[in-house]
Design a protein around this motif. Structure first.
Motif, PDB file in Angstrom:
ATOM      1  N   ALA A  61       0.753  -1.163   0.062  1.00 49.61           N
ATOM      2  CA  ALA A  61       0.040   0.142  -0.010  1.00 49.61           C
ATOM      3  C   ALA A  61       0.772   1.231  -0.217  1.00 49.61           C
ATOM      4  CB  ALA A  61      -0.977   0.235   1.107  1.00 49.61           C
ATOM      5  N   GLY A  62       1.856   1.238   0.736  1.00 51.90           N
ATOM      6  CA  GLY A  62       2.752   2.451   0.891  1.00 51.90           C
ATOM      7  C   GLY A  62       3.306   2.878  -0.408  1.00 51.90           C
ATOM      8  N   PHE A  63       3.875   1.648  -1.109  1.00 50.02           N
ATOM      9  CA  PHE A  63       4.393   1.759  -2.477  1.00 50.02           C
ATOM     10  C   PHE A  63       3.529   2.236  -3.396  1.00 50.02           C
ATOM     11  CE2 PHE A  63       7.126   1.340  -6.142  1.00 50.02           C
ATOM     12  CZ  PHE A  63       8.340   1.792  -5.747  1.00 50.02           C
ATOM     13  N   ALA A  64       2.132   1.741  -3.237  1.00 49.47           N
ATOM     14  CA  ALA A  64       1.262   2.248  -4.403  1.00 49.47           C
ATOM     15  C   ALA A  64       0.942   3.659  -4.360  1.00 49.47           C
ATOM     16  CB  ALA A  64      -0.092   1.385  -4.288  1.00 49.47           C
ATOM     17  N   ALA A  65       1.334   4.145  -3.183  1.00 49.79           N
ATOM     18  CA  ALA A  65       0.956   5.644  -3.001  1.00 49.79           C
ATOM     19  C   ALA A  65       2.041   6.488  -3.672  1.00 49.79           C
ATOM     20  CB  ALA A  65       1.072   5.969  -1.395  1.00 49.79           C
ATOM     21  N   ILE A  66       3.308   6.002  -3.828  1.00 51.67           N
ATOM     22  CA  ILE A  66       4.187   6.637  -4.329  1.00 51.67           C
ATOM     23  C   ILE A  66       4.522   6.110  -6.082  1.00 51.67           C
ATOM     24  CG2 ILE A  66       5.407   7.317  -2.505  1.00 51.67           C
ATOM     25  CD1 ILE A  66       7.348   5.060  -3.311  1.00 51.67           C
ATOM     26  N   ALA A  67       3.938   5.093  -6.656  1.00 51.06           N
ATOM     27  CA  ALA A  67       4.034   4.859  -7.985  1.00 51.06           C
ATOM     28  C   ALA A  67       3.116   5.562  -8.814  1.00 51.06           C
ATOM     29  CB  ALA A  67       3.570   3.216  -7.948  1.00 51.06           C
ATOM     30  N   GLY A  68       3.594   5.774  -9.971  1.00 50.08           N
ATOM     31  CA  GLY A  68       2.510   6.343 -11.025  1.00 50.08           C
ATOM     32  C   GLY A  68       1.500   5.190 -11.397  1.00 50.08           C
ATOM     33  N   ALA A  69       1.644   4.093 -11.266  1.00 46.72           N
ATOM     34  CA  ALA A  69       0.521   3.097 -11.575  1.00 46.72           C
ATOM     35  C   ALA A  69       0.823   1.797 -11.136  1.00 46.72           C
ATOM     36  CB  ALA A  69       0.377   2.843 -12.981  1.00 46.72           C
ATOM     37  N   VAL A  70       0.063   0.773 -11.041  1.00 43.10           N
ATOM     38  CA  VAL A  70       0.149  -0.238 -10.376  1.00 43.10           C
ATOM     39  C   VAL A  70      -0.382  -1.488 -11.287  1.00 43.10           C
ATOM     40  CG1 VAL A  70      -0.867  -2.065  -8.502  1.00 43.10           C
ATOM     41  CG2 VAL A  70      -0.459   0.431  -7.962  1.00 43.10           C
ATOM     42  N   LEU A  71       0.283  -2.694 -11.450  1.00 41.71           N
ATOM     43  CA  LEU A  71      -0.157  -3.745 -12.289  1.00 41.71           C
ATOM     44  C   LEU A  71      -0.404  -4.947 -11.276  1.00 41.71           C
ATOM     45  CD1 LEU A  71      -0.110  -5.686 -14.810  1.00 41.71           C
ATOM     46  CD2 LEU A  71       2.155  -6.092 -14.431  1.00 41.71           C
ATOM     47  N   VAL A  72      -1.564  -5.632 -11.425  1.00 42.75           N
ATOM     48  CA  VAL A  72      -1.925  -6.732 -10.720  1.00 42.75           C
ATOM     49  C   VAL A  72      -2.016  -7.811 -11.852  1.00 42.75           C
ATOM     50  CG1 VAL A  72      -3.517  -7.730  -9.211  1.00 42.75           C
ATOM     51  CG2 VAL A  72      -3.115  -5.636  -8.612  1.00 42.75           C
ATOM     52  N   ASN A  73      -1.150  -9.062 -11.778  1.00 47.76           N
ATOM     53  CA  ASN A  73      -1.003 -10.120 -12.535  1.00 47.76           C
ATOM     54  C   ASN A  73      -1.271 -11.389 -11.785  1.00 47.76           C
ATOM     55  OD1 ASN A  73       0.405 -12.507 -13.635  1.00 47.76           O
ATOM     56  ND2 ASN A  73       0.661 -11.034 -15.111  1.00 47.76           N
ATOM     57  N   LEU A  74      -2.334 -12.214 -12.077  1.00 48.28           N
ATOM     58  CA  LEU A  74      -2.663 -13.093 -11.282  1.00 48.28           C
ATOM     59  C   LEU A  74      -2.197 -14.592 -11.525  1.00 48.28           C
ATOM     60  CD1 LEU A  74      -6.583 -12.463 -10.555  1.00 48.28           C
ATOM     61  CD2 LEU A  74      -4.824 -12.288  -9.076  1.00 48.28           C
ATOM     62  N   GLY A  75      -0.882 -14.382 -12.295  1.00 51.56           N
ATOM     63  CA  GLY A  75      -0.302 -15.776 -12.752  1.00 51.56           C
ATOM     64  C   GLY A  75       0.177 -16.750 -11.783  1.00 51.56           C
ATOM     65  N   THR A  76       0.555 -16.478 -10.636  1.00 46.84           N
ATOM     66  CA  THR A  76       1.147 -17.363  -9.626  1.00 46.84           C
ATOM     67  C   THR A  76       0.957 -16.829  -8.397  1.00 46.84           C
ATOM     68  OG1 THR A  76       3.340 -16.483  -9.705  1.00 46.84           O
ATOM     69  CG2 THR A  76       2.825 -18.444 -10.980  1.00 46.84           C
ATOM     70  N   PRO A  77      -0.503 -16.684  -7.990  1.00 44.44           N
ATOM     71  CA  PRO A  77      -0.788 -15.722  -6.686  1.00 44.44           C
ATOM     72  C   PRO A  77      -0.446 -16.977  -5.434  1.00 44.44           C
ATOM     73  CG  PRO A  77      -2.654 -16.606  -7.967  1.00 44.44           C
ATOM     74  CD  PRO A  77      -1.687 -16.961  -8.560  1.00 44.44           C
ATOM     75  N   THR A  78       0.067 -16.233  -4.496  1.00 41.25           N
ATOM     76  CA  THR A  78       0.002 -16.690  -2.964  1.00 41.25           C
ATOM     77  C   THR A  78      -0.879 -16.011  -2.152  1.00 41.25           C
ATOM     78  OG1 THR A  78       1.987 -15.620  -2.286  1.00 41.25           O
ATOM     79  CG2 THR A  78       2.542 -17.486  -3.673  1.00 41.25           C
ATOM     80  N   ASP A  79      -1.025 -16.669  -0.890  1.00 39.02           N
ATOM     81  CA  ASP A  79      -2.032 -15.777   0.126  1.00 39.02           C
ATOM     82  C   ASP A  79      -1.012 -14.442   0.312  1.00 39.02           C
ATOM     83  OD1 ASP A  79      -3.729 -18.062   0.417  1.00 39.02           O
ATOM     84  OD2 ASP A  79      -2.599 -18.864   1.851  1.00 39.02           O
ATOM     85  N   ALA A  80       0.032 -14.477   0.463  1.00 39.04           N
ATOM     86  CA  ALA A  80       0.661 -13.135   0.994  1.00 39.04           C
ATOM     87  C   ALA A  80       0.539 -12.057  -0.415  1.00 39.04           C
ATOM     88  CB  ALA A  80       2.290 -13.524   1.189  1.00 39.04           C
ATOM     89  N   GLN A  81       0.826 -12.512  -1.549  1.00 36.12           N
ATOM     90  CA  GLN A  81       0.629 -11.848  -2.721  1.00 36.12           C
ATOM     91  C   GLN A  81      -0.685 -11.138  -2.935  1.00 36.12           C
ATOM     92  OE1 GLN A  81       1.135 -13.058  -6.680  1.00 36.12           O
ATOM     93  NE2 GLN A  81       3.053 -11.839  -6.861  1.00 36.12           N
ATOM     94  N   VAL A  82      -1.752 -11.974  -2.553  1.00 35.36           N
ATOM     95  CA  VAL A  82      -3.025 -11.500  -2.843  1.00 35.36           C
ATOM     96  C   VAL A  82      -3.397 -10.625  -1.722  1.00 35.36           C
ATOM     97  CG1 VAL A  82      -5.401 -12.420  -2.552  1.00 35.36           C
ATOM     98  CG2 VAL A  82      -3.753 -13.776  -3.906  1.00 35.36           C
TER      99      VAL A  82
END
Length: 284
Positions: A61-82
């Motif tokens: 969340a903190g990094f999303a606040a400073i990034a210009g955009a966010v990519l979410v790719n569901l290729g190999t999701p783990t509990d933590a990554q989700v």
């Protein structure tokens, strides 16, 4: 709120988007699959953007606040990554940052489908996938929906893509001819749908790992640079197509195509876009 343009993207607006990308070098937070991390980072760098693979719940969340955009790719999701995806998307949504959803396998595997449905409710700026993934995302709950097969014709995904426009400003399905459908709003506030068919590319693209995943990251980079999801998707698809066309004659096969493709991403410029972009626009 994401920008809804008054006109569909054109070669001129794609050239302007490319100039903005190169001038700004936007920072893209990539929450992506383990297969694509290295290649995706290299694609963003070659194209002129900056990658950051920050995908843990403590920092997302903190990094999303400073990034210009966010990519979410569901290729190999783990509990933590989700968990990190949820936090990053919530932050992006609350701050008005563009974000891109790549729904790999959403229509095939139940848990992944539940995650995709939850993320979809947060209204991504752009949804990007191959035809089967777009059909699978739109058909969540349908056991016949596809989600991994990359052989489907993007034209077959257009009814599903149009359905998904109630969540996003643009949906793209990649293939032999990429199909990008988005919203356009006139001066009276009336919203219509337009389709772009983007030709070009190379038959070697599907033979290297993570070319589609990296396309999603490039869409996010263009969205950060322009604030316009429809233009971002169109520009990213054109950029990748032209880079692949540059790379193919340099290559003897998939192995040598990969570094040549990165060179091609760097070499794309306004003159090449104007001379060789193949974009057909259709009002739906």
């Amino acid at each position: 709120m994401p920008l809804i343009p008054q006109q569909p993207p054109s070669v001129d607006t794609i050239i302007a988007a490319h100039a903005a990308l190169r001038a700004q070098g936007p920072l893209v937070q990539c929450l992506t699959n383990t297969v694509s991390v290295n290649f995706m980072a290299n694609v963003l760098l070659a194209a002129g953007a900056s990658p950051a693979m920050v995908d843990n719940p403590e920092e997302a969340a903190g990094f999303a606040a400073i990034a210009g955009a966010v990519l979410v790719n569901l290729g190999t999701p783990t509990d933590a990554q989700v968990r990190a995806m949820r936090l990053a998307v919530q932050a992006a949504h609350s701050l008005g940052r563009p974000w891109v959803l790549d729904p790999i396998g959403a229509g095939v595997l139940p848990w992944r489908g539940q995650v995709a449905a939850e993320l979809l409710a947060q209204r991504p700026t752009v949804i990007r996938g191959n035809a089967a993934e777009i059909i699978g995302l739109a058909g969540l709950g349908n056991s016949q929906a596809k989600g991994f097969d990359s052989s489907s014709d993007p034209a077959d995904a257009m009814p599903a893509a149009i359905t998904l426009l109630k969540y996003a400003t643009c949906v793209s399905a990649s293939g032999a001819i990429d199909h990008v459908v988005g919203k356009v709003q006139n001066e009276h506030g009336e919203v219509s749908h337009h389709l772009l068919r983007i030709a070009g590319g190379s038959a070697l693209l599907p033979r290297i790992t993570a070319s589609g995943c990296s396309l999603g990251a490039l869409v996010a980079a263009y969205a950060a640079a322009t604030g316009d999801g429809f233009c971002a998707a169109a520009a990213a698809h054109v950029h990748v197509a032209l880079a692949a066309e540059y790379a193919e004659p340099q290559a003897q096969g998939p192995g040598s195509f990969l570094p040549a493709f990165l060179d091609g991403l760097d070499r794309v410029d306004a003159s090449l876009i104007r001379a060789k972009a193949q974009v057909e626009s259709v009002r739906l």
